[in-house]
Design a protein around this motif. Structure first.
Motif, PDB file in Angstrom:
ATOM      1  N   HIS A  64       1.831   9.224  -5.650  1.00 41.02           N
ATOM      2  CA  HIS A  64       2.430  10.539  -5.361  1.00 41.02           C
ATOM      3  C   HIS A  64       3.335  10.978  -6.492  1.00 41.02           C
ATOM      4  O   HIS A  64       3.281  12.141  -6.949  1.00 41.02           O
ATOM      5  CB  HIS A  64       3.206  10.461  -4.049  1.00 41.02           C
ATOM      6  N   ASP A  65       4.188  10.065  -6.966  1.00 38.28           N
ATOM      7  CA  ASP A  65       5.088  10.406  -8.073  1.00 38.28           C
ATOM      8  C   ASP A  65       4.298  10.772  -9.324  1.00 38.28           C
ATOM      9  O   ASP A  65       4.658  11.719 -10.051  1.00 38.28           O
ATOM     10  CB  ASP A  65       6.028   9.240  -8.363  1.00 38.28           C
ATOM     11  N   ALA A  66       3.227  10.002  -9.571  1.00 38.13           N
ATOM     12  CA  ALA A  66       2.401  10.303 -10.746  1.00 38.13           C
ATOM     13  C   ALA A  66       1.751  11.678 -10.619  1.00 38.13           C
ATOM     14  O   ALA A  66       1.693  12.450 -11.584  1.00 38.13           O
ATOM     15  CB  ALA A  66       1.334   9.225 -10.929  1.00 38.13           C
ATOM     16  N   LEU A  67       1.258  11.999  -9.415  1.00 37.49           N
ATOM     17  CA  LEU A  67       0.646  13.304  -9.208  1.00 37.49           C
ATOM     18  C   LEU A  67       1.673  14.430  -9.345  1.00 37.49           C
ATOM     19  O   LEU A  67       1.373  15.500  -9.904  1.00 37.49           O
ATOM     20  CB  LEU A  67      -0.009  13.356  -7.818  1.00 37.49           C
ATOM     21  N   VAL A  68       2.885  14.187  -8.835  1.00 31.77           N
ATOM     22  CA  VAL A  68       3.932  15.205  -8.966  1.00 31.77           C
ATOM     23  C   VAL A  68       4.279  15.438 -10.434  1.00 31.77           C
ATOM     24  O   VAL A  68       4.406  16.581 -10.896  1.00 31.77           O
ATOM     25  CB  VAL A  68       5.192  14.776  -8.174  1.00 31.77           C
ATOM     26  N   ALA A  69       4.426  14.318 -11.180  1.00 36.14           N
ATOM     27  CA  ALA A  69       4.714  14.455 -12.612  1.00 36.14           C
ATOM     28  C   ALA A  69       3.578  15.167 -13.337  1.00 36.14           C
ATOM     29  O   ALA A  69       3.808  16.038 -14.195  1.00 36.14           O
ATOM     30  CB  ALA A  69       4.953  13.075 -13.222  1.00 36.14           C
ATOM     31  N   GLU A  70       2.352  14.808 -12.986  1.00 31.37           N
ATOM     32  CA  GLU A  70       1.209  15.475 -13.615  1.00 31.37           C
ATOM     33  C   GLU A  70       1.174  16.952 -13.264  1.00 31.37           C
ATOM     34  O   GLU A  70       0.880  17.801 -14.122  1.00 31.37           O
ATOM     35  CB  GLU A  70      -0.080  14.790 -13.165  1.00 31.37           C
ATOM     36  N   ALA A  96       0.832  -1.209   0.000  1.00 25.62           N
ATOM     37  CA  ALA A  96       0.000   0.000   0.000  1.00 25.62           C
ATOM     38  C   ALA A  96       0.866   1.259   0.000  1.00 25.62           C
ATOM     39  O   ALA A  96       0.574   2.237  -0.700  1.00 25.62           O
ATOM     40  CB  ALA A  96      -0.929  -0.010   1.211  1.00 25.62           C
ATOM     41  N   LEU A  97       1.960   1.211   0.784  1.00 31.37           N
ATOM     42  CA  LEU A  97       2.860   2.365   0.821  1.00 31.37           C
ATOM     43  C   LEU A  97       3.520   2.581  -0.533  1.00 31.37           C
ATOM     44  O   LEU A  97       3.651   3.725  -1.006  1.00 31.37           O
ATOM     45  CB  LEU A  97       3.922   2.142   1.900  1.00 31.37           C
ATOM     46  N   GLU A  98       3.934   1.488  -1.184  1.00 35.61           N
ATOM     47  CA  GLU A  98       4.548   1.609  -2.501  1.00 35.61           C
ATOM     48  C   GLU A  98       3.557   2.156  -3.522  1.00 35.61           C
ATOM     49  O   GLU A  98       3.908   2.991  -4.373  1.00 35.61           O
ATOM     50  CB  GLU A  98       5.057   0.239  -2.945  1.00 35.61           C
ATOM     51  N   GLU A  99       2.327   1.697  -3.423  1.00 35.84           N
ATOM     52  CA  GLU A  99       1.294   2.208  -4.323  1.00 35.84           C
ATOM     53  C   GLU A  99       1.057   3.691  -4.100  1.00 35.84           C
ATOM     54  O   GLU A  99       0.895   4.460  -5.062  1.00 35.84           O
ATOM     55  CB  GLU A  99       0.006   1.419  -4.111  1.00 35.84           C
TER      56      GLU A  99
END
Length: 228
Positions: free
Chosen positions: A116-122, A108-111
Motif C-alpha cells: 500500500h505504501d509503495a502504491l501510494v508513493a508511486e 501478510a498484513l505487513e506485506e
C-alpha cells in the motif's frame, strides 16, 4: 490422521503415521531398525535382542524368537509413554499452529502495508509527473499564444510596410512630376524639382516684374537647361 496412536511393525503404515504426524509404536523382528530409520520424534521402537538377529530373512530357520519374545507389556509401556507425550505434543502443536497462523497473518498484513505504501508513493510520483506535464502544457499553450500574437503583429507590420511602400511609390511618382515655384530671398523666382531630382535645384532668374504665373517650363526643357 484422526488416530491418537499407531501400533504397527516395520511396514508402510509406520511411514504413513509419521507423514500424518501421528505417534507410532513400531515392533521390529528380523529387520534392522537402522536400515529403515525415519528419525521421527514421536516414534518408539520395540525390539528384542537375540543372537541370530536382525537376520533380514523372510523365513526364520529357527523359532521366530525375535518376534515371540516381544511381550504386550513392552508395547503397552511405549504406547502409554507416547499417548502422554502425544497429548502434550498435540496441545503444544495446536498452540504453535495458532502462533504460526497469527504470525503468517501479521506478515501478510505487513506485506500489504508495504505494498500500500509503495502504491501510494508511486501514485504521488505519477501525480507529480502529471502536474509537471500540465505545467509544461500550460507553458506551451502560452508560448503558442505569444507566437500567434507575434505572428499577427508581424503580419500587421508587413501590411503596414507594404502600404508604406505603395504610398512611397505613389508619392515618388507624384513628386517626379511636381514642379513648384517660390520666391527666393533675393526676390527671384525659383523652380524646385522634387522626386528623383530632389537634390537638384534649378534657379531660374526672372525679373521682379515677371509674374509667377508665367507659363511653366516643360519637364524636358528643365532637365536639359544649363542653369546655375
Amino acid at each position: 490422521r484422526r488416530c491418537d496412536l499407531m501400533v504397527t511393525n516395520d511396514t508402510g503404515p509406520r511411514h504413513i503415521a509419521a507423514a500424518m504426524d501421528v505417534p507410532v509404536v513400531t515392533v521390529f523382528g528380523p529387520t534392522h531398525p537402522e536400515w529403515t530409520e525415519i528419525y521421527y520424534a514421536k516414534e518408539r521402537q520395540v525390539a528384542v535382542k537375540v543372537f541370530c538377529g536382525p537376520c533380514q530373512k523372510k523365513t526364520c530357520p529357527l523359532d521366530h524368537r525375535c518376534m515371540t519374545r516381544v511381550t504386550p507389556g513392552m508395547v503397552y509401556e511405549k504406547a502409554v509413554e507416547l499417548l502422554g507425550l502425544g497429548r502434550q505434543a498435540t496441545a503444544a502443536a495446536t498452540a504453535q499452529r495458532s502462533r504460526d497462523v497469527a504470525e503468517a497473518k501479521a506478515a501478510a498484513l505487513e506485506e500489504l502495508r508495504h505494498e500500500h505504501d509503495a502504491l501510494v508513493a508511486e501514485g504521488k510520483a505519477v501525480r507529480a509527473e502529471i502536474d509537471q506535464g500540465n505545467q509544461r502544457v500550460e507553458l506551451l499553450e502560452s508560448e503558442l499564444v505569444r507566437l500567434a500574437e507575434a505572428e499577427s503583429t508581424l503580419d500587421q507590420v508587413r501590411a503596414a510596410a507594404e502600404g508604406a511602400d505603395e504610398l512611397d511609390e505613389a508619392n515618388r511618382i507624384h513628386e517626379d512630376r511636381t514642379l513648384q515655384w517660390h520666391h527666393d530671398e533675393d526676390g527671384s523666382m525659383v523652380l524646385q524639382v522634387r522626386g528623383a531630382m530632389s537634390a537638384l535645384r534649378l534657379q531660374l532668374l526672372f525679373s521682379t516684374t515677371r509674374t509667377p504665373s508665367a507659363p511653366p517650363l516643360a519637364r524636358s526643357d528643365v532637365e536639359h537647361s544649363s542653369c546655375t
